[in-house]
Design a protein around this motif. Structure first.
Motif, PDB file in Angstrom:
ATOM      1  N   LEU A   1      -2.423  -6.580   4.654  1.00 38.14           N
ATOM      2  CA  LEU A   1      -3.761  -6.664   5.232  1.00 38.14           C
ATOM      3  C   LEU A   1      -4.312  -5.268   5.478  1.00 38.14           C
ATOM      4  O   LEU A   1      -5.468  -4.972   5.132  1.00 38.14           O
ATOM      5  N   GLU A   2      -3.514  -4.373   6.066  1.00 41.13           N
ATOM      6  CA  GLU A   2      -3.960  -2.998   6.268  1.00 41.13           C
ATOM      7  C   GLU A   2      -4.308  -2.333   4.936  1.00 41.13           C
ATOM      8  O   GLU A   2      -5.211  -1.494   4.873  1.00 41.13           O
ATOM      9  N   ALA A   3      -3.581  -2.700   3.866  1.00 40.83           N
ATOM     10  CA  ALA A   3      -3.838  -2.128   2.546  1.00 40.83           C
ATOM     11  C   ALA A   3      -5.031  -2.770   1.854  1.00 40.83           C
ATOM     12  O   ALA A   3      -5.393  -2.373   0.739  1.00 40.83           O
ATOM     13  N   GLY A   4      -5.653  -3.765   2.504  1.00 41.94           N
ATOM     14  CA  GLY A   4      -6.835  -4.416   1.935  1.00 41.94           C
ATOM     15  C   GLY A   4      -6.542  -5.253   0.716  1.00 41.94           C
ATOM     16  O   GLY A   4      -7.431  -5.474  -0.120  1.00 41.94           O
ATOM     17  N   LEU A   5      -5.320  -5.769   0.615  1.00 40.59           N
ATOM     18  CA  LEU A   5      -4.913  -6.518  -0.566  1.00 40.59           C
ATOM     19  C   LEU A   5      -5.072  -8.013  -0.319  1.00 40.59           C
ATOM     20  O   LEU A   5      -4.606  -8.531   0.688  1.00 40.59           O
ATOM     21  N   PRO A   6      -5.712  -8.727  -1.237  1.00 39.90           N
ATOM     22  CA  PRO A   6      -5.970 -10.156  -1.018  1.00 39.90           C
ATOM     23  C   PRO A   6      -4.699 -10.990  -1.122  1.00 39.90           C
ATOM     24  O   PRO A   6      -3.768 -10.653  -1.848  1.00 39.90           O
ATOM     25  N   LEU A   7      -4.699 -12.085  -0.401  1.00 38.60           N
ATOM     26  CA  LEU A   7      -3.565 -12.988  -0.330  1.00 38.60           C
ATOM     27  C   LEU A   7      -3.956 -14.317  -0.958  1.00 38.60           C
ATOM     28  O   LEU A   7      -4.888 -14.968  -0.499  1.00 38.60           O
ATOM     29  N   TYR A   8      -3.234 -14.716  -2.006  1.00 38.59           N
ATOM     30  CA  TYR A   8      -3.612 -15.964  -2.664  1.00 38.59           C
ATOM     31  C   TYR A   8      -3.379 -17.149  -1.727  1.00 38.59           C
ATOM     32  O   TYR A   8      -2.389 -17.228  -1.030  1.00 38.59           O
TER      33      TYR A   8
ATOM     34  N   PRO B   1      -5.108   4.083   4.019  1.00 37.27           N
ATOM     35  CA  PRO B   1      -5.098   4.583   2.631  1.00 37.27           C
ATOM     36  C   PRO B   1      -3.799   4.252   1.901  1.00 37.27           C
ATOM     37  O   PRO B   1      -2.704   4.291   2.479  1.00 37.27           O
ATOM     38  N   HIS B   2      -3.936   3.905   0.641  1.00 36.22           N
ATOM     39  CA  HIS B   2      -2.767   3.672  -0.216  1.00 36.22           C
ATOM     40  C   HIS B   2      -2.030   4.979  -0.453  1.00 36.22           C
ATOM     41  O   HIS B   2      -2.643   6.051  -0.520  1.00 36.22           O
TER      42      HIS B   2
ATOM     43  N   GLY C   1       0.805  -1.218   0.000  1.00 34.87           N
ATOM     44  CA  GLY C   1       0.000   0.000   0.000  1.00 34.87           C
ATOM     45  C   GLY C   1       0.832   1.260   0.000  1.00 34.87           C
ATOM     46  O   GLY C   1       0.302   2.357  -0.170  1.00 34.87           O
ATOM     47  N   GLU C   2       2.152   1.119   0.174  1.00 34.17           N
ATOM     48  CA  GLU C   2       3.047   2.271   0.175  1.00 34.17           C
ATOM     49  C   GLU C   2       3.658   2.481  -1.205  1.00 34.17           C
ATOM     50  O   GLU C   2       3.624   1.597  -2.068  1.00 34.17           O
ATOM     51  N   ASP C   3       4.258   3.658  -1.404  1.00 33.98           N
ATOM     52  CA  ASP C   3       5.111   3.861  -2.558  1.00 33.98           C
ATOM     53  C   ASP C   3       6.280   2.877  -2.453  1.00 33.98           C
ATOM     54  O   ASP C   3       6.651   2.460  -1.355  1.00 33.98           O
ATOM     55  N   GLY C   4       6.846   2.514  -3.579  1.00 34.41           N
ATOM     56  CA  GLY C   4       7.984   1.609  -3.516  1.00 34.41           C
ATOM     57  C   GLY C   4       8.301   0.997  -4.860  1.00 34.41           C
ATOM     58  O   GLY C   4       7.696   1.334  -5.887  1.00 34.41           O
TER      59      GLY C   4
END
Length: 386
Positions: free
Chosen positions: A251-258, A381-382, A212-215
Motif C-alpha cells: 500500500l505504501e508503494a502504491g501498488l494495486p491489490l487484485y 518512494p520505490h 517497493g523495496e529491492d529484493g
C-alpha cells in the motif's frame, strides 16, 4: 502481484496447506485462511515486521501464487508470445530472455481478470499469477490459448520473496552459481531473472517483488523450501514476515491489490496501469478487450485510481465513500495506517476531474468525515535496483 488477507474472502472448502505450514507455526505465526490456503498473517506484529523489511530484509512465503509455463510447439517461442499477446496488452514478443514484464490478463469487455508477471526464460514464458485467482486464470488461459500451446502449472514449486535493502547482501551470502553461464546474482537488475545452482538445487531467481523495496522472488522445489527458508532466516538481516506487513508495504508503494483495487469491472486506464499497454499494442490492438481499452486511452476514463493522505490518526478502509460536499465522488479500495509515514493513507477511485494532486476531499467513515488530500503515488518512494 499481491493478495490481501480478508476473512470475507474465505471459501467454505477446507483450506490447503503450504509446504512451509509447519515452519510458520514453529516460529509462532498467527495463521489465517486466504486464497484457499492457511497462511501466516504475522509473527511478532505487523508494524514491527513492516519496519524491519523497510530497513533490513523480510522473508515472505508466497507459495500460494500460481507458477505457470506457456510454451509453443517444439519450443517455438514466437508462437507462445503471439498466443499470450492475444490475451495480454504487453509487447511480449519484444521481451528479451531473462527479462520480466508486468502485464494484465484481460477480459473480452476490457476488464482486468488478473495482474501478473511474464518472464522470457529463453525457452518458454514463465507466468506468475495471483493465488486467489489462479484457478480461474488457468481456466481462462486454457480456453483462449491455441491447442498447440502447452500450459503447465508447476504445483510442486514453492515461491519465496526476500525483500528489503539488505536482501541482496543476505542472498549473496548463499553462494548461488548461475547455470549455463548466466548472470551473476549481484548483476541482476530490477525485472531480470536467471537460474542458479544452490548446493545442487535449482533455483529460479528474479529481482522483483511487491513491496517497493529491492529484493528477489525465488522459485524452489517444495521439497527444498524448508532448507532454503532456514538458511535465509539464519542470516542476521532476515526475519520471516507475514501477510499483514506485505499488505501495508505494498500500500505504501502504491501498488494495486487484485480483488480490491483491481477486478473484472476495472479497466487499465482508470486503474492508472496504462504503462502496461505497450506502444505497439496501442496502435495494433489485438488483445482481448482492446476496443474498449484503446477508446479509453484516446478519450480518457471517467475515474482514476489515486493516493489519499488523511489528516489525523483514523484510517479509512475499503468501501468507504469519498465525498466532495454532499456528493459521493469515489470509493476507497485500500486503506490503512502507514508505519513508515506514521499517518493513515488510502487508495481510491475518484472522478477524473478530481484526481489532481492537492485536491481536497473527505472520506465518510461510519458517518464521520475525515479530511483527505489527493497525493501522488507511491506514498513511499520505490527503491528498486535498476
Amino acid at each position: 502481484m499481491s493478495e490481501d488477507y480478508d476473512n470475507d474472502d474465505l471459501d467454505a472448502a477446507e483450506p490447503l496447506v503450504l509446504p512451509l505450514d509447519g515452519w510458520h507455526r514453529e516460529r509462532g505465526a498467527r495463521m489465517v485462511e486466504f486464497a484457499g490456503y492457511q497462511m501466516p498473517v504475522q509473527y511478532e506484529g505487523i508494524i514491527a515486521e513492516h519496519l524491519w523489511t523497510r530497513e533490513n530484509a523480510g522473508l515472505f512465503d508466497v507459495s500460494h501464487m500460481g507458477q505457470l509455463g506457456v510454451a509453443g510447439a517444439e519450443g517455438d517461442l514466437a508462437s507462445a508470445a503471439e498466443a499470450l499477446e492475444a490475451l495480454l496488452p504487453g509487447d511480449i514478443s519484444a521481451l528479451k530472455p531473462g527479462r520480466i514484464r508486468y502485464s494484465l490478463l484481460m477480459s473480452e469487455t476490457g476488464g482486468v481478470l488478473d495482474d501478473l508477471m511474464v518472464l522470457n526464460t529463453g525457452k518458454d514464458f514463465s507466468v506468475v499469477v495471483n493465488g486467489a485467482t489462479k484457478w480461474d486464470d488457468i481456466g481462462h488461459l486454457r480456453e483462449h490459448l491455441p491447442d498447440e500451446i502447452v500450459l503447465t502449472y508447476f504445483d510442486e514449486q514453492a515461491l519465496l520473496a526476500l525483500q528489503g535493502p539488505k536482501a541482496a547482501e543476505a542472498l549473496g551470502r548463499l553462494g548461488l552459481v548461475p547455470i549455463d553461464g548466466g548472470t551473476p546474482l549481484a548483476e541482476l537488475k530490477f525485472m531480470q531473472a536467471d537460474i542458479y545452482d544452490w548446493q545442487g538445487k535449482r533455483l529460479g531467481v528474479s529481482r522483483s517483488g511487491y513491496t517497493g523495496e529491492d529484493g528477489f522472488e525465488i522459485s524452489v522445489s517444495a521439497a527444498d523450501v524448508v532448507e532454503l527458508a532456514d538458511t535465509l532466516v539464519a542470516q542476521p538481516e532476515v526475519k520471516p514476515i507475514g501477510l499483514g506487513a506485505r499488505d501495508s508495504l505494498r500500500l505504501e508503494a502504491g501498488l494495486p491489490l487484485y480483488g480490491h483495487d483491481l477486478n473484472e469491472e476495472t479497466d487499465p486506464v482508470s486503474a492508472d496501469l496504462a504503462f502496461a499497454i505497450s506502444k505497439r499494442r496501442r496502435v495494433e490492438g489485438g488483445f482481448l478487450g482492446a476496443e474498449r481499452v484503446l477508446a479509453l486511452l484516446a478519450e480518457g476514463a471517467s475515474a482514476k485510481r489515486v493516493g489519499l493522505a488523511l489528516e489525523g490518526r483514523q484510517a479509512a478502509r475499503e468501501g468507504a465513500q469519498v465525498m466532495q460536499g454532499d456528493s459521493q465522488v469515489g470509493q476507497v479500495t485500500s486503506g490503512g495506517f502507514s508505519p513508515s509515514l506514521q499517518r493513515p493513507i488510502a487508495m481510491a477511485y475518484v472522478d477524473a476531474a478530481l484526481a489532481s494532486p492537492g485536491t481536497a476531499l473527505e472520506i465518510d467513515v461510519r458517518g464521520k468525515r475525515l479530511s483527505a488530500t489527493v497525493v501522488p503515488l507511491p506514498f513511499v518512494p520505490h527503491r528498486y535496483h535498476r
